[in-house]
Design an enzyme around this catalytic site. Structure first.
Site, PDB file in Angstrom:
ATOM      1  N   LYS A   1      -0.034 -21.921  59.170  1.00  0.00           N
ATOM      2  CA  LYS A   1       0.583 -22.955  59.861  1.00  0.00           C
ATOM      3  C   LYS A   1       1.788 -21.966  60.684  1.00  0.00           C
ATOM      4  O   LYS A   1       2.926 -22.573  60.702  1.00  0.00           O
ATOM      5  CB  LYS A   1       1.221 -24.103  59.020  1.00  0.00           C
ATOM      6  CG  LYS A   1       0.131 -24.842  58.754  1.00  0.00           C
ATOM      7  CD  LYS A   1       0.525 -26.082  57.993  1.00  0.00           C
ATOM      8  CE  LYS A   1      -0.417 -26.980  57.481  1.00  0.00           C
ATOM      9  NZ  LYS A   1      -1.214 -26.499  56.295  1.00  0.00           N
ATOM     10  N   ARG A   2       1.545 -20.825  61.121  1.00  0.00           N
ATOM     11  CA  ARG A   2       2.553 -20.104  62.001  1.00  0.00           C
ATOM     12  C   ARG A   2       2.542 -20.521  63.485  1.00  0.00           C
ATOM     13  O   ARG A   2       1.808 -21.299  64.020  1.00  0.00           O
ATOM     14  CB  ARG A   2       2.098 -18.716  61.816  1.00  0.00           C
ATOM     15  CG  ARG A   2       2.198 -18.102  60.384  1.00  0.00           C
ATOM     16  CD  ARG A   2       3.659 -18.263  59.797  1.00  0.00           C
ATOM     17  NE  ARG A   2       3.540 -17.230  58.828  1.00  0.00           N
ATOM     18  CZ  ARG A   2       3.769 -17.617  57.460  1.00  0.00           C
ATOM     19  NH1 ARG A   2       3.416 -18.838  57.047  1.00  0.00           N
ATOM     20  NH2 ARG A   2       3.860 -16.628  56.395  1.00  0.00           N
TER      21      ARG A   2
END
Length: 306
Positions: free
Chosen positions: A105-106
């Site tokens: 989830k960058r």
């Protein structure tokens, strides 16, 4: 890599991804004790227990499912040893020919996103030699910063023939605080879905784009809308099982060809032995319980899509 994912889904008949999200409380006592005896009751000991636990599950299900999804936070909480366990898990899964979706989830400004993309999907050159970091096949991406934060991932995907899943409508209860808000009369998640379709238009596999989407099983009606908005994007569907999603909720996430979605279950599989239904397997049979849970999930999805 999207072509490989689709091919493996077709081969296994199981649009299922197993979330390798280990909590210390999930790991059977005999594995923890052995790891502590060898490494000590410390971060290194926990990391060793995680790797052993994961290997047992992977060995039990690798012939049944196309993919796994390790959630990096479950490893990061144990510091550098935890990150080493994450890398060892990725490598072991790839040795079993599983597609690995790094749930990271960058998403950040361009240069930072480029570094994240390089570290997880790409490569670096040092003194004329090429090195790779964590080397997942797909990663999850947060689109909150817009195209600046997503494009660096897309660029690496084009170069490496890998993929991303962009957060569009997540499965958690409070997701609507932002994602459901109206912008020009449409909920924000629809606008993000339209951008996913746009980002993926020029990086296609044979039938589906390298750019997929995350849409929670807990919102089936929204999934139906988003399926139409993103016809060429694979949808990663969290929220099955422990979060309340069931096979019947998944119908609209798939295209008419029976493809287009892959459903995640984490603790419902990896900690199945703790459920009453699979309690007879006991701690020592945790991997066999995980296999049984995958078979039950496959049957549930098949019956819903029939």
């Amino acid at each position: 890599m999207i072509n490989k994912l689709v091919s493996k889904i077709q081969k296994t008949g199981a649009p299922i991804v197993v979330g390798l999200d280990p909590m210390l409380s999930y790991i059977p006592e005999h594995i923890v004790k052995k790891a502590y005896a060898e490494k000590g009751a410390n971060l290194e000991g926990v990391a060793a227990a995680i790797v052993e636990y994961n290997k047992g599950i992977v060995d039990a299900v690798c012939d049944l499912v196309p993919a796994v999804k390790p959630q990096i936070a479950m490893y990061e909480q144990f510091g550098i040893p935890g990150l080493i366990a994450f890398k060892e898990t990725v490598d072991y899964c790839k040795s079993k020919d599983l597609v690995v979706i790094g749930d990271i989830k960058r998403g950040d400004i361009g240069s930072t996103s480029a570094a994240y993309a390089t570290g997880h999907l790409g490569k670096v050159e040092i003194e004329g030699k090429t090195f790779r970091g964590f080397e997942e096949d797909f990663v999850t991406v947060n689109p909150y910063l817009g195209t600046d934060g997503v494009k660096p991932f897309v660029d690496v995907c084009k170069e490496e023939k890998k993929g991303i899943f962009v957060l569009v409508k997540t499965s958690n209860p409070s997701s609507g605080e932002f994602q459901d808000q109206k912008v020009d009369g449409k909920p924000l998640y629809e606008m993000v879905g339209a951008m996913v379709d746009k980002w993926g238009a020029d990086c296609m596999g044979d039938s589906y784009s390298y750019v997929g989407a995350v849409v929670g099983a807990t919102y089936p009606e929204m999934g139906k809308i988003l399926r139409d908005i993103m016809p060429k994007s694979y949808i990663l569907v969290p929220g099955y099982g422990a979060q309340g999603g069931k096979g019947k909720d998944l119908v609209h996430f798939f295209n008419k060809d029976g493809l287009g979605a892959i459903v995640n279950s984490s603790r419902g599989i990896i900690a199945a032995y703790k459920q009453e239904k699979y309690a007879s397997y006991g701690e020592s049979g945790y991997a066999d319980a995980a296999r049984a849970a995958v078979l039950d999930m496959k049957e549930d999805i098949e019956s819903a899509l029939a």
